[in-house]
Enzyme design. Structure first.
Site, short mmCIF file in Angstrom:
data_model
loop_
_atom_site.label_atom_id
_atom_site.label_comp_id
_atom_site.label_asym_id
_atom_site.label_seq_id
_atom_site.Cartn_x
_atom_site.Cartn_y
_atom_site.Cartn_z
N HIS A 126 -2.63 3.27 -3.94
CA HIS A 126 -2.61 4.42 -4.84
C HIS A 126 -2.82 5.74 -4.10
CE1 HIS A 126 -3.50 2.13 -8.87
NE2 HIS A 126 -2.76 1.42 -8.03
N ASP A 147 6.85 -2.53 -9.54
CA ASP A 147 6.73 -1.09 -9.73
C ASP A 147 5.56 -0.58 -8.89
OD1 ASP A 147 4.86 -2.33 -11.65
OD2 ASP A 147 4.43 -0.27 -12.24
N ASP A 194 0.51 -3.10 -2.70
CA ASP A 194 0.33 -3.07 -4.15
C ASP A 194 1.66 -2.72 -4.84
OD1 ASP A 194 -0.86 -2.95 -6.67
OD2 ASP A 194 -1.47 -0.85 -6.41
N GLU A 230 3.42 -2.30 -14.38
CA GLU A 230 1.97 -2.51 -14.31
C GLU A 230 1.23 -1.23 -14.01
OE1 GLU A 230 -1.97 -3.33 -12.72
OE2 GLU A 230 -0.29 -2.42 -11.64
N GLU A 231 1.77 -0.41 -13.11
CA GLU A 231 1.05 0.79 -12.71
C GLU A 231 0.98 1.84 -13.81
OE1 GLU A 231 -0.69 0.75 -10.26
OE2 GLU A 231 0.22 -0.26 -8.55
N HIS A 237 3.85 -7.48 -9.20
CA HIS A 237 4.65 -6.42 -9.85
C HIS A 237 5.41 -5.64 -8.79
CE1 HIS A 237 1.88 -3.05 -8.77
NE2 HIS A 237 0.90 -3.92 -9.01
#
Length: 454
Positions: A423, A92, A123, A156-157, A90
């Site tokens: 994150h 995003d 990520d 996705e996030e 992903h």
């Protein structure tokens, strides 16, 4: 003339990979227009599409998904009769949080102490670059031996389910014999790992109202119900004194049977302050891979700077609940909602809104694709055998793909090992891991194609 080993080919491609990752990280592609312009996500999607076209992918398309975001699709045909492998990543990313806490700009890839720092570097923009590296190396070493589909998700996030709904409406699009999800990570740097389980998640917003408007705390405090105090008390009901998640009716005693996570290593990875204890009971692996975990991820309330001596009439929080395999995310949502409604103090009015949900996932690690991946990882990481672990995070698409394509084998690998700090501030990727996992993926595709010919 002897052909150059594929490992050397990948090593030679690493400078290009770094430059491309820098370009991709530069897009502030947070899939929330309230935080960053939607144009940033659109620009990132177009970059991914152009990268696929440059690698001779066919049918490259920007898919407008039901949540208002775009996923990028492309197809690279392989030899006649070859199996089809779907590669997922992903583009995003999570918001950067406190930009002042970053040691370098979050959207500027920066090399420091042997790692590359930037939001999305691990990520999962790095996951997309990993796929490109593997395919380029194979093309330079005789060709890609399988047909390849690539899907790069755009939300996705956020957990808003756009790609899941699109896939359900177009089930033929992502059909494959094997699916490689490039969005997890090794248990630690240098230890090749596939992820066997993922916790699902549900995301709720809860609003508490107690007054028609804010009041002077001196004139009314002590008798008038304060919505912020009510919200704090309500949120406190979600944890026991030892920190265990306590949602009425939700089981919290499941045990993890597999690779364990030593507490000392976890404390170091999580950067727990000296003297501060861990929360919950059971092993660390129990708590992060096999049991539910509730987290308050945001509260709307007055900031300290500029605060006035007032009772708050309304307060709001966003709550994330991670749901382990063996539990149903929809049922967990109902239990959490009922808990919040039942535990509001003082008769405060409570409104609950669901903003995201995804089911947990358990892979079949006995499948032939896992054998091919184990061989590939052992070659890419000499002296190490492939390990199988859980992951506390969520990838809602996994269950959708498993339901749509029950015969497909699903493997989860990626760049998000503990040092990556996904994150969080100062997210980074290990270039050595990017190189080795790209090699492992290339060797896997070759091994898998060969296994299908036998």
């Amino acid at each position: 003339m002897t052909a150059r080993p594929i490992s050397e080919t990948i090593a030679s491609l690493m400078p290009r990979a770094k430059a491309e990752l820098a370009e991709l990280v530069a897009f502030q592609s947070v899939a929330d227009p309230a935080q960053f312009p939607k144009s940033e996500c659109e620009a990132a999607a177009n970059w991914v599409a152009d990268a696929l076209r440059a690698e001779d992918f066919q049918d490259v398309a920007l898919l407008d998904t039901p949540d208002g975001t775009q996923s990028v699709y492309g197809f690279l045909p392989g030899p006649a009769g070859a199996p089809t492998v779907l590669l997922y990543a992903h583009y995003d990313v999570q918001p950067p949080l406190d930009e002042s806490a970053w040691l370098s700009p979050p959207f500027e890839l920066t090399e420091r102490d042997g790692r590359w720092y930037g939001r999305g570097s691990a990520d999962c923009k790095g996951g997309f670059i990993m796929h490109l590296l593997a395919l380029r190396a194979l093309k330079a070493d005789g060709g890609v031996p399988v047909s390849v589909k690539v899907i790069a998700e755009g939300s996705e996030e956020q957990g808003t389910g756009g790609l899941e709904r699109y896939a359900e409406a177009h089930p033929e699009l992502l059909a494959a014999d094997t699916i490689v999800i490039g969005d997890t990570g090794n248990f630690r740097v240098g230890l090749p790992t596939v992820t066997a389980t993922l916790r699902g998640m549900t995301m709720l917003r809860v609003t508490v109202d107690t007054l028609e408007g804010n009041l002077h705390s001196g004139q009314f405090g002590g008798a008038a119900p304060d919505a912020l105090a009510a919200l704090i008390q309500l949120l406190a009901s979600l944890r026991a004194e030892d920190g265990t998640t306590t949602v009425d009716g939700l089981a919290t005693d499941t045990e993890w049977d597999g690779l364990q996570y030593p507490e000392a290593e976890f404390r170091k990875d999580a950067k727990v302050l000296d003297g501060v204890g861990l929360i919950g009971t059971g092993t660390v692996a129990d708590r992060i891979w096999a049991r539910p975990a509730v987290t308050v991820i945001g509260i709307d309330c007055p900031p300290v700077v500029g605060a006035t001596p007032s009772l708050q009439a309304s307060a709001r929080a966003q709550i994330s609940l991670r749901v382990p395999p063996g539990q149903d995310a929809a049922a967990a949502t109902e239990l959490l909602t009922a808990h919040l409604e039942a535990h509001a103090p003082w008769g405060a009015r409570v409104a609950v809104e669901q903003v995201g949900q995804g089911q947990p996932f358990r892979a079949d690690t006995s499948s032939p694709a896992y054998t091919s991946m184990a061989q590939a990882m052992e070659a890419a990481y000499p002296g190490e055998k492939m390990q199988t672990s859980g992951m506390g995070g969520s990838i809602p698409l996994c269950n959708t793909l498993a339901a749509l394509y029950p015969q497909a084998e699903i493997l989860l690998i990626g760049l998000s090992e503990p040092e990556a700090q996904i994150h969080a501030v100062n997210e980074s990727v290990s270039p050595e891991e990017l190189e080795r996992l790209s090699l492992a993926e290339a060797l896997f595709l070759r091994n898998y194609a060969e296994s299908k010919r036998v």
